[in-house]
Design an enzyme around this catalytic site. Sequence first.
Site, mmCIF file in Angstrom:
data_model
loop_
_atom_site.group_PDB
_atom_site.id
_atom_site.type_symbol
_atom_site.label_atom_id
_atom_site.label_comp_id
_atom_site.label_asym_id
_atom_site.label_seq_id
_atom_site.Cartn_x
_atom_site.Cartn_y
_atom_site.Cartn_z
ATOM 1 C CG ASP A 139 -9.159 -5.491 26.292
ATOM 2 O OD1 ASP A 139 -8.143 -4.807 26.531
ATOM 3 O OD2 ASP A 139 -10.228 -4.987 25.909
ATOM 4 C CG ASP A 173 -8.476 -2.538 23.996
ATOM 5 O OD1 ASP A 173 -7.584 -2.505 24.878
ATOM 6 O OD2 ASP A 173 -9.622 -2.094 24.187
ATOM 7 C CG ASP A 198 -4.990 -3.527 27.262
ATOM 8 O OD1 ASP A 198 -4.909 -4.171 26.210
ATOM 9 O OD2 ASP A 198 -5.968 -2.809 27.541
ATOM 10 C CB SER A 216 -9.707 -2.910 29.505
ATOM 11 O OG SER A 216 -8.769 -2.335 28.643
#
Length: 454
Positions: free
Chosen positions: A248, A250, A246, A105
């Site tokens: 990833d 999400d 960010d 992440s």
Amino acid sequence: MQSMSRHLFGTDGVRGRANSEPMTAEIAMRIGMAAGQVFNRGDHRHRVVIGKDTRLSGYMIEQAMTAGFLSVGMDVLLLGPVPTPAVGFLTRSMRADVGVMISASHNPYEDNGIKLFGPDGFKLSDAVESQIEGLVMSPRDIRLAASKMIGRAKRLDDADGRYIEAVKASVRGNLDLTGLKIVVDCANGAAYKVAPTVLWELGAEVIPMAVSPDGFNINGNCGSTYPQVLQEHVVMHGADIGIALDGDADRVVLACEHGRLIDGDQLMATIADHWAKDGRLAGGGLVATVMSNLGLERYLGQRKLTLVRAAVGDRYVLERMRSDGYNLGGEQSGHIIMIDHATTGDGLMAALQALSAMLKTGKPASETFRAFEPVPQLLKNVRVGDANAALSAAAVTHAIADAEARLGKSGRILVRKSGTEPLIRVMAEGDDSDLVRTVVDQIIEAIPRVKASA
């Protein structure tokens, strides 16, 4: 291999320093074998989709997990670098039995993680994760496939395109961004191709940032956790709005045309109001966490909408949304979950909903996303040896009770232990910023033998 002293799965899958336990190739392969066995049900050919972000260790983890899945008879579809929500979407779309996202992440490149999705595209429950963890710890219980039943692996070449179409389809009507100048910071992460493409295809003039991943620069002084450069570029280019994802993709934060930040609370307020007026806000409100600002709660209350608070973590928000029938939820940090369109937080979809609301109001971002004036909020962390003992100390409970009495109905106190570090987090908010600071400091002083860090 040394035995792991802590539980494998945390609040969002498995995470750690790459090439150190638990993020080694060996454990990744075992997770693949274990998850493959758990989801190897029925007589059909079994399939898993595997996506990743752009960090160097993704190659190693991807190959190791592929080997694990193949060894228990599952076919593997490799997606390459895609956002986490794309894995949830493609797991369901490809009729896969399980989905995997390899990402840490918003963490730096040295870390990596493994998130698992069930056939419905949602992240796994604690019970299923525990089942997988049990097999990882007891590899003798894993049944290898017969030679002729070993799985096959292939790359899904159009994974990006499938996800791009799903993102565009998530917005009602033909969203036309013609005439808007948008800076988008992709954190040198998983959305470095898809985010600029979506915005360009919808007609925007796109100024892309952090779209040259090299395996090391993911989240490096860029993205939603370091939005300062985005803020500067919005002003420098005279853009209408800035979008920061960010690693990833999400989560998302925005910057208005003046470069001021727009957090998840303001985003949720704007989207909730927009949806409520259109008659498509389910549940009569939204789900946020205990960290969301009191101003959001008051804003929704004025509109006869409810704010339900869940524990910190997008999985807890999602659980509450699914159990209570809400279709909008999220976190102050920018995880926005829109369950009608995605099975997990989706930064790009949330940004499109925000842009749709902005165009409908006809106002600039600085006015559209200043739905409420945030109540002064202060959070301090205190490092402790034993968080449970510290929280149960009489002096601490008295200090908390005194703080609650002093703030009354005009404020809120939250004292909790961190789920990932030996910290106690002390948060207070209220209309009087001096009083907020005073009560936070009083609680911190009551916590025995600790040192505070803002």
